[in-house]
Design a protein around this motif. Structure first.
Motif, PDB file in Angstrom:
ATOM      1  N   LEU A  67       0.002  17.122   6.262  1.00 28.63           N
ATOM      2  CA  LEU A  67      -0.381  18.134   4.784  1.00 28.63           C
ATOM      3  C   LEU A  67       0.136  19.599   5.367  1.00 28.63           C
ATOM      4  N   LYS A  68       0.457  20.160   6.569  1.00 30.57           N
ATOM      5  CA  LYS A  68       0.648  21.334   6.711  1.00 30.57           C
ATOM      6  C   LYS A  68       2.224  21.250   6.066  1.00 30.57           C
ATOM      7  N   LEU A  69       2.980  20.096   6.290  1.00 30.97           N
ATOM      8  CA  LEU A  69       3.940  20.337   5.414  1.00 30.97           C
ATOM      9  C   LEU A  69       4.360  20.741   4.528  1.00 30.97           C
ATOM     10  N   VAL A  70       2.991  19.808   3.955  1.00 28.60           N
ATOM     11  CA  VAL A  70       3.043  20.019   1.989  1.00 28.60           C
ATOM     12  C   VAL A  70       2.918  21.401   1.766  1.00 28.60           C
ATOM     13  N   TRP A  71       1.357  22.248   2.602  1.00 34.23           N
ATOM     14  CA  TRP A  71       1.024  23.313   2.449  1.00 34.23           C
ATOM     15  C   TRP A  71       2.025  25.104   2.532  1.00 34.23           C
ATOM     16  N   ASP A  72       2.715  24.689   3.419  1.00 34.87           N
ATOM     17  CA  ASP A  72       3.763  25.061   3.994  1.00 34.87           C
ATOM     18  C   ASP A  72       5.158  25.633   3.196  1.00 34.87           C
ATOM     19  N   HIS A  73       5.700  23.394   2.267  1.00 38.37           N
ATOM     20  CA  HIS A  73       6.410  24.145   1.379  1.00 38.37           C
ATOM     21  C   HIS A  73       6.021  23.819  -0.189  1.00 38.37           C
ATOM     22  N   PHE A  74       5.449  22.704  -0.225  1.00 37.63           N
ATOM     23  CA  PHE A  74       5.386  22.260  -1.496  1.00 37.63           C
ATOM     24  C   PHE A  74       3.943  23.309  -2.610  1.00 37.63           C
ATOM     25  N   LEU A  75       3.338  23.697  -2.196  1.00 38.19           N
ATOM     26  CA  LEU A  75       2.543  24.483  -2.597  1.00 38.19           C
ATOM     27  C   LEU A  75       2.594  25.908  -2.925  1.00 38.19           C
ATOM     28  N   SER A  76       3.985  26.424  -2.014  1.00 37.84           N
ATOM     29  CA  SER A  76       4.224  27.900  -1.770  1.00 37.84           C
ATOM     30  C   SER A  76       4.241  28.390  -3.210  1.00 37.84           C
ATOM     31  N   SER A  77       3.530  30.193  -3.116  1.00 42.81           N
ATOM     32  CA  SER A  77       3.252  30.322  -4.385  1.00 42.81           C
ATOM     33  C   SER A  77       4.102  31.417  -4.976  1.00 42.81           C
ATOM     34  N   ALA A  78       5.626  30.749  -4.244  1.00 44.84           N
ATOM     35  CA  ALA A  78       6.675  31.173  -4.867  1.00 44.84           C
ATOM     36  C   ALA A  78       6.989  30.449  -5.708  1.00 44.84           C
ATOM     37  N   CYS A  79       6.550  29.529  -6.196  1.00 46.10           N
ATOM     38  CA  CYS A  79       6.851  28.598  -6.659  1.00 46.10           C
ATOM     39  C   CYS A  79       6.145  28.428  -8.325  1.00 46.10           C
ATOM     40  N   SER A  80       6.388  29.146  -9.557  1.00 39.72           N
ATOM     41  CA  SER A  80       5.433  29.408  -9.749  1.00 39.72           C
ATOM     42  C   SER A  80       4.753  28.014 -11.190  1.00 39.72           C
ATOM     43  N   PHE A  81       4.273  27.925 -11.510  1.00 43.34           N
ATOM     44  CA  PHE A  81       3.886  27.241 -12.551  1.00 43.34           C
ATOM     45  C   PHE A  81       4.215  26.915 -13.623  1.00 43.34           C
ATOM     46  N   ASN A 117       0.186  28.596  -6.668  1.00 39.65           N
ATOM     47  CA  ASN A 117      -0.116  28.265  -7.597  1.00 39.65           C
ATOM     48  C   ASN A 117       0.296  27.205  -7.475  1.00 39.65           C
ATOM     49  N   LEU A 118       0.350  26.256  -6.893  1.00 38.48           N
ATOM     50  CA  LEU A 118       0.333  24.801  -7.366  1.00 38.48           C
ATOM     51  C   LEU A 118      -0.685  23.976  -6.870  1.00 38.48           C
ATOM     52  N   ASP A 119      -1.503  22.669  -6.970  1.00 39.36           N
ATOM     53  CA  ASP A 119      -2.701  21.920  -6.757  1.00 39.36           C
ATOM     54  C   ASP A 119      -2.160  20.476  -6.090  1.00 39.36           C
ATOM     55  N   LEU A 120      -3.529  19.722  -5.282  1.00 38.93           N
ATOM     56  CA  LEU A 120      -2.582  18.909  -5.139  1.00 38.93           C
ATOM     57  C   LEU A 120      -3.490  17.610  -5.169  1.00 38.93           C
ATOM     58  N   ARG A 121      -2.510  16.408  -5.801  1.00 41.74           N
ATOM     59  CA  ARG A 121      -3.818  15.081  -5.337  1.00 41.74           C
ATOM     60  C   ARG A 121      -3.593  14.392  -3.660  1.00 41.74           C
ATOM     61  N   LEU A 122      -4.284  13.672  -3.570  1.00 46.51           N
ATOM     62  CA  LEU A 122      -3.983  13.333  -2.053  1.00 46.51           C
ATOM     63  C   LEU A 122      -4.665  11.840  -2.958  1.00 46.51           C
ATOM     64  N   PRO A 167       1.064  -1.333   0.076  1.00 50.47           N
ATOM     65  CA  PRO A 167      -0.006  -0.398  -0.322  1.00 50.47           C
ATOM     66  C   PRO A 167       0.850   1.452  -0.274  1.00 50.47           C
ATOM     67  N   SER A 168       0.260   2.607  -0.474  1.00 53.59           N
ATOM     68  CA  SER A 168       0.549   3.596  -0.601  1.00 53.59           C
ATOM     69  C   SER A 168       0.118   4.464  -0.125  1.00 53.59           C
ATOM     70  N   LEU A 169       0.485   5.760   0.899  1.00 52.83           N
ATOM     71  CA  LEU A 169      -0.387   6.889   0.665  1.00 52.83           C
ATOM     72  C   LEU A 169       0.087   7.975   0.295  1.00 52.83           C
ATOM     73  N   THR A 170      -0.097   8.401  -1.583  1.00 54.94           N
ATOM     74  CA  THR A 170       0.851   9.576  -1.824  1.00 54.94           C
ATOM     75  C   THR A 170      -0.167  10.927  -2.087  1.00 54.94           C
ATOM     76  N   ALA A 171       1.496  11.837  -1.927  1.00 54.62           N
ATOM     77  CA  ALA A 171       1.347  13.438  -1.812  1.00 54.62           C
ATOM     78  C   ALA A 171       1.616  14.119  -3.272  1.00 54.62           C
ATOM     79  N   LYS A 172       0.899  14.515  -4.881  1.00 52.82           N
ATOM     80  CA  LYS A 172       1.596  14.341  -5.696  1.00 52.82           C
ATOM     81  C   LYS A 172       0.709  16.067  -6.188  1.00 52.82           C
ATOM     82  N   PHE A 173       2.073  16.978  -7.074  1.00 53.79           N
ATOM     83  CA  PHE A 173       1.773  17.966  -6.545  1.00 53.79           C
ATOM     84  C   PHE A 173       1.263  18.641  -8.242  1.00 53.79           C
ATOM     85  N   GLY A 174       0.929  19.526  -8.364  1.00 52.06           N
ATOM     86  CA  GLY A 174       0.782  19.021 -10.041  1.00 52.06           C
ATOM     87  C   GLY A 174      -0.518  20.474 -10.432  1.00 52.06           C
TER      88      GLY A 174
END
Length: 413
Positions: free
Chosen positions: A398-412, A274-279, A154-161
């Protein structure tokens, strides 16, 4: 905290086709809005496409789309609109630019990004997906217990895009784009979760995020995945993972898997990011009981492959060697270069993939970043699940994801 088993919450006949995205229409609480889209004809087309692409959903599965950052009355703010975005690979397939949800205030000072919400967005998401996660992991647990032919992982994954919206001949995307965005209008459009992120985002994750979140470098790997069709498994794809020997420059097989099975997919439009999230909760099945003849047939296909950096996917086969008897045939190949970083809670993977599909003669080069929630899966696999502990770790991740992986500093784009 008790939860309702899936078979009581969603009455689905196991003989019916697996749910495709947007098949079910649940409702969340304020600021987390879920909807469905597409006609019955569209859904039948999507199911055929899923089967042809070998994207497999479990018999009892759930796929959702939600939006974080709506107004207090669950409406899209006036400053959120649909805008076309330039993605060459998508435009070549569809003949038009896809649309994305855009917050016109982003980047402006005092924009009050985040909307009028009383809770942090990751808390809303965690609270609203937790019960589904617990319930659908029970299905995963059952699959693991009853399967005596394959090893189930099994795997629980967060993907960014980015969640992309597409129209068709019956839907005028231009008129929808120019008018106020509503959930009803978005239901008329097809959606796609696009995970090919820009190199600037990857660089920011490696150089900026990795040192901050306490993950350690684990490994760097180059491998080839050879996708095989199997006439005895028409609804599955066999994935053969291979490394390259240093002396002979030949492929060396080290793992044979069946394609991923999806149990729970939640796509989240993040309006102030700037990025959306898939769980995604999924399983992979490792083949451990192949006969000698089956192993030999697969080995023959792999040994026939020729390394060629000038072709898409990096591999080619001599004429007539891309199949083994009447059973196995090569249908695709991936050339992957990946780095992994890990700690006790998560495993971060940065991947460059050069893919080629032999059925459509289409290739794609993609950069992707995924975050596996390994610590959370370990807790869910315990015989007696501590719900409060799962809840806390889900919120923390999810807080880790929101703080670092969906940052508006990272333009898509």
């Amino acid at each position: 905290m008790a939860y309702i088993p899936p078979h009581k919450r969603h009455l689905t006949d196991a003989s019916t086709p697996s749910p495709t995205p947007d098949f079910l229409v649940p409702q969340f609480s304020k600021n987390l809005n879920l909807s469905s889209s597409g006609s019955n004809v569209d859904r039948r087309k999507e199911k055929r496409a899923l089967k042809e692409g070998k994207i497999v959903y479990a018999n009892h599965s759930l796929s959702r789309w939600c939006v974080v950052g709506l107004t207090d009355d669950n409406q899209f703010p006036a400053y959120v609109g649909l805008e076309p975005t330039s993605l060459g690979s998508i435009e070549r397939k569809t003949g038009e630019k896809p649309l994305t949800l855009v917050d016109s205030r982003r980047g402006k000072e005092n924009s009050d990004a985040g909307g009028n919400i009383s809770k942090s967005p990751w808390v809303y998401v965690a609270e609203n997906v937790q019960q589904d996660l617990l319930s659908y992991f029970e299905n995963v647990r059952n699959e693991m217990e009853v399967n005596n032919v394959e090893e189930v992982k099994p795997s629980l994954t967060a993907k960014f895009g980015k969640i992309l919206f597409h129209g068709d001949s019956s839907v005028g995307t231009e008129s929808i784009r120019k008018n106020l965005v509503t959930e009803v209008k978005l239901r008329q459009l097809k959606r796609q979760f696009y995970t090919n992120v820009p190199s600037s985002y990857v660089k920011n994750i490696i150089d900026g995020v990795v040192p901050k979140i306490g993950v350690n470098f684990e490994e760097e790997k180059e491998l080839y995945q050879i996708k095989l069709s199997d006439i005895t498994r028409p609804d599955s794809t066999i994935s053969c993972k291979c490394t390259v020997t240093q002396d002979e420059k030949k492929l060396k097989l080290y793992k044979i898997e069946l394609n991923q099975v999806r149990h729970l997919v939640i796509d989240i439009s993040c309006l102030d990011k700037n990025l959306d999230l898939r769980l995604m909760l999924s399983t992979k099945r490792i083949l451990t009981s192949l006969t000698d003849d089956e192993k030999q047939s697969i080995s023959n296909l792999i040994s026939s492959a020729i390394l060629d950096p000038d072709v898409k996917g990096g591999l080619r086969w001599p004429f007539g060697k891309e199949s083994s008897g009447d059973r196995y045939s090569v249908i695709g190949v991936w050339h992957i270069k990946a780095k992994a970083y890990t700690n006790s809670s998560v495993r971060l993977r940065v991947r460059d993939a050069d893919r080629f599909d032999f059925r459509t003669s289409a290739g794609e080069v993609a950069r992707e970043i995924t975050l596996k929630m390994t610590g959370l899966v370990s807790q869910l696999r315990e015989q007696k699940v501590e719900v409060e502990s799962v809840s806390d770790q889900l919120k923390d991740t999810l807080k880790l994801v929101w703080d670092h992986f969906l940052s508006s500093a990272c333009s898509f784009t």
